[in-house]
Enzyme design. Structure first.
Site, PDB file in Angstrom:
ATOM      1  N   LYS A 256       0.962  -1.124  -0.072  1.00  0.00           N
ATOM      2  CA  LYS A 256      -0.101  -0.148   0.149  1.00  0.00           C
ATOM      3  C   LYS A 256       1.028   1.161  -0.022  1.00  0.00           C
ATOM      4  CE  LYS A 256      -2.684   2.836   3.297  1.00  0.00           C
ATOM      5  NZ  LYS A 256      -3.040   2.925   4.489  1.00  0.00           N
ATOM      6  N   LYS A 268      -9.071  12.987   8.318  1.00  0.00           N
ATOM      7  CA  LYS A 268      -9.245  12.803   9.799  1.00  0.00           C
ATOM      8  C   LYS A 268      -8.637  14.411  11.301  1.00  0.00           C
ATOM      9  CE  LYS A 268      -5.319   9.321   8.233  1.00  0.00           C
ATOM     10  NZ  LYS A 268      -6.258   7.680   8.386  1.00  0.00           N
ATOM     11  N   ASP A 279       1.703   6.627   5.488  1.00  0.00           N
ATOM     12  CA  ASP A 279       0.867   5.838   5.051  1.00  0.00           C
ATOM     13  C   ASP A 279       0.952   5.016   4.099  1.00  0.00           C
ATOM     14  OD1 ASP A 279      -1.485   4.746   6.267  1.00  0.00           O
ATOM     15  OD2 ASP A 279      -3.209   6.646   4.657  1.00  0.00           O
ATOM     16  N   ARG A 342      -7.779   0.114   1.510  1.00  0.00           N
ATOM     17  CA  ARG A 342      -8.203  -1.369   0.815  1.00  0.00           C
ATOM     18  C   ARG A 342      -8.564  -1.034  -0.375  1.00  0.00           C
ATOM     19  NH1 ARG A 342     -11.580  -1.583   6.464  1.00  0.00           N
ATOM     20  NH2 ARG A 342     -10.104  -0.539   7.090  1.00  0.00           N
TER      21      ARG A 342
END
Length: 492
Positions: A256, A268, A279, A342
């Site tokens: 990812k 966020k 990330d 995802r």
């Protein structure tokens, strides 16, 4: 940091080991004799117990050709190998890094095996890592003075040979750390893809980049949906190392790569959002792994695939309630745009199994905050549809000191991501089992291939670890783990 091997100590600092209850090693007893018992007297006046990675620093007495002596602990002698030596060497290196010492001579006990000597070098390299590229006013006494760690061994030639493989691992970890540490205004998807080419092609790996047009043609609506709110163009990078036999199914690793994650429309909270430059830690681990495997010329066919996007809250960003169609043809209802990793992995996983028909697929992602609630920073969570693959991963975690803990997947969890208006939704039911909900989502895109998902949200970003091998923030977790798994179970 330069790692070298020699048959005698030449450094201005000398480090020697002791075992539990401050039992001096052969190397330490020799130095104690040379110094007229100075080490023994220092031990009597200290609380040093010889515990693993414990350090005691002394001014070198007369009779010793060095400025300082470091005594480091290895715990019980029967356990003093591998990870213990690696961590102890890291502790000594970190202690001396800005001390003014320039060369450290690290003496192991007796004729230590070549693997132990190489692992000491790896520990030193990991501890010496710094990310100072943007520090323009760093005081001289805050800059590293230690330039060389010299591991003293009986077989200098053999140690150098053993070090080559571990040096490649150190290079791979540093590569992963550098990528995670970079700010998102510097390392955005297109720049990241360019760096992959620059890092890997000189090592003999093949690197291919898919742009948005190519991914749209392939039907990657899940990945492209995440990045549609950013001015930065999404990318997919395919890295191949062909070190095995022609026709052998490759080992596949998928990462990812959300180069910055605001959460999108489901934005966020502000505090801590700066950490979301990391990330893309899963993708960094895949790039670092490919760097390590290509660097040590692994005898296996390996493919690494990373999906690179930015998740931004632009007027063109996807919204909660949108439905996207993945490359697999399965449709996904977006309930929260911050459950975006995802979606990126869904298309990357499907593409990997469809194009390469690999022996197995391992994916890595800083995927869920829920894994931190479950395991903290010390372990990564793994989820798998294959017991053998999961077992190999767990054993490699122990061997590499990048530990993992298996959590369940199954139909009782899979039902939680069924949607009333699409094939699935990108969230489970509430906060419960959040990491598992993400894992069963991913499992729908591996087409029954042996698969293992590693959630590194805790292990990959860690700012206050006491492990001397780890820097603040980007740890590079996954490179050592997966290199070890390939080394022990899948290298031909």
């Amino acid at each position: 940091m330069k790692i070298k091997f020699a048959e005698s100590a030449t450094g201005d600092a000398i480090a020697v080991p002791a075992y539990a209850d401050a039992v001096l090693s052969e190397a330490a007893r020799s130095l104690d004799s040379d110094s007229g018992g100075a080490l023994s007297r220092a031990l009597q006046a200290s609380r040093f117990k010889g515990e693993a990675a414990e350090v005691l620093e002394l001014a070198a007495p007369s009779g010793v050709d060095a400025d300082r002596i470091i005594l480091f602990g290895l715990g019980e002698k029967k356990d003093a190998h591998g990870n213990v030596i690696e961590k102890a060497a890291a502790a000594v290196t970190k202690r001396l890094l800005t001390s003014g010492a320039k060369t450290l001579s690290l003496r192991l006990d007796g004729a230590a095996d070549l693997e132990a000597a190489a692992r000491a070098g790896l520990g030193a390299r990991l501890a010496a890592y710094r990310f100072d590229q943007y520090r323009t006013k760093l005081a001289a006494d805050k800059k590293p003075s230690l330039k060389t760690v010299e591991v003293v061994v009986d077989d200098e030639k053999g140690a150098k040979k053993a070090w080559k493989g571990w040096e490649a691992v150190a290079d791979g970890v540093e590569t992963a750390r550098d990528l995670v540490m970079e700010p998102a205004n510097v390392l955005y998807p297109e720049e990241y893809a360019k760096r992959c080419k620059k890092l890997l092609e000189p090592l003999g790996a093949e690197v291919e980049v898919l742009d948005e047009a190519a991914m749209k043609k392939l039907g990657m609506g899940a990945l492209l949906g995440v990045g549609q709110g950013s001015v930065r163009k999404s990318q997919m990078v395919i890295m191949r190392w062909n070190g095995g036999k022609d026709g052998d199914a490759p080992l596949a690793f998928v990462g990812k790569g959300v180069c910055f994650d605001t959460g999108g429309i489901s934005i966020k909270p502000g505090p801590g959002m700066e950490d979301m430059k990391g990330d893309m830690g899963g993708s960094a681990a895949v790039v670092g792994l490919m760097h390590a495997l290509a660097g040590r010329k692994v005898k296996a066919n390996v493919v690494g695939v990373i999906g690179l996007v930015e998740n931004m809250p632009d007027g063109n960003a996807q919204r909660p309630g949108d439905i996207v169609t993945s490359m697999s043809g399965q449709t996904i209802e977006i309930l929260n745009t911050d459950a975006e990793g995802r979606l990126v992995l869904a298309d990357a996983l499907w593409y990997t199994q469809d194009r390469f028909d690999p022996k197995f697929i391992v994916d890595l992602a800083t995927l869920t905050g829920a894994i931190l609630i479950s395991l903290g920073h010390e372990y990564a969570g793994i989820f798998s549809n294959d017991d053998d693959l999961a077992a190999n991963m767990s054993k490699a975690g122990v061997a590499s000191d990048e530990k993992v803990w298996r959590l369940p997947v199954g139909p009782e969890y899979d039902r939680q991501i069924d949607s009333k208006i699409a094939d699935m939704k990108n969230l489970g039911k509430g906060r419960n089992a959040g990491s598992i909900a993400a894992a069963v989502f991913l499992q729908r895109f591996v087409n029954d291939k042996p698969w293992c998902h590693i959630d590194i949200a805790g292990a990959g970003m860690w700012s206050d670890s006491e492990d001397p091998r780890l820097p603040a923030f980007g740890t590079g977790f996954g490179v050592r783990l997966l290199d070890r798994m390939v080394r022990d179970y899948y290298e031909g």
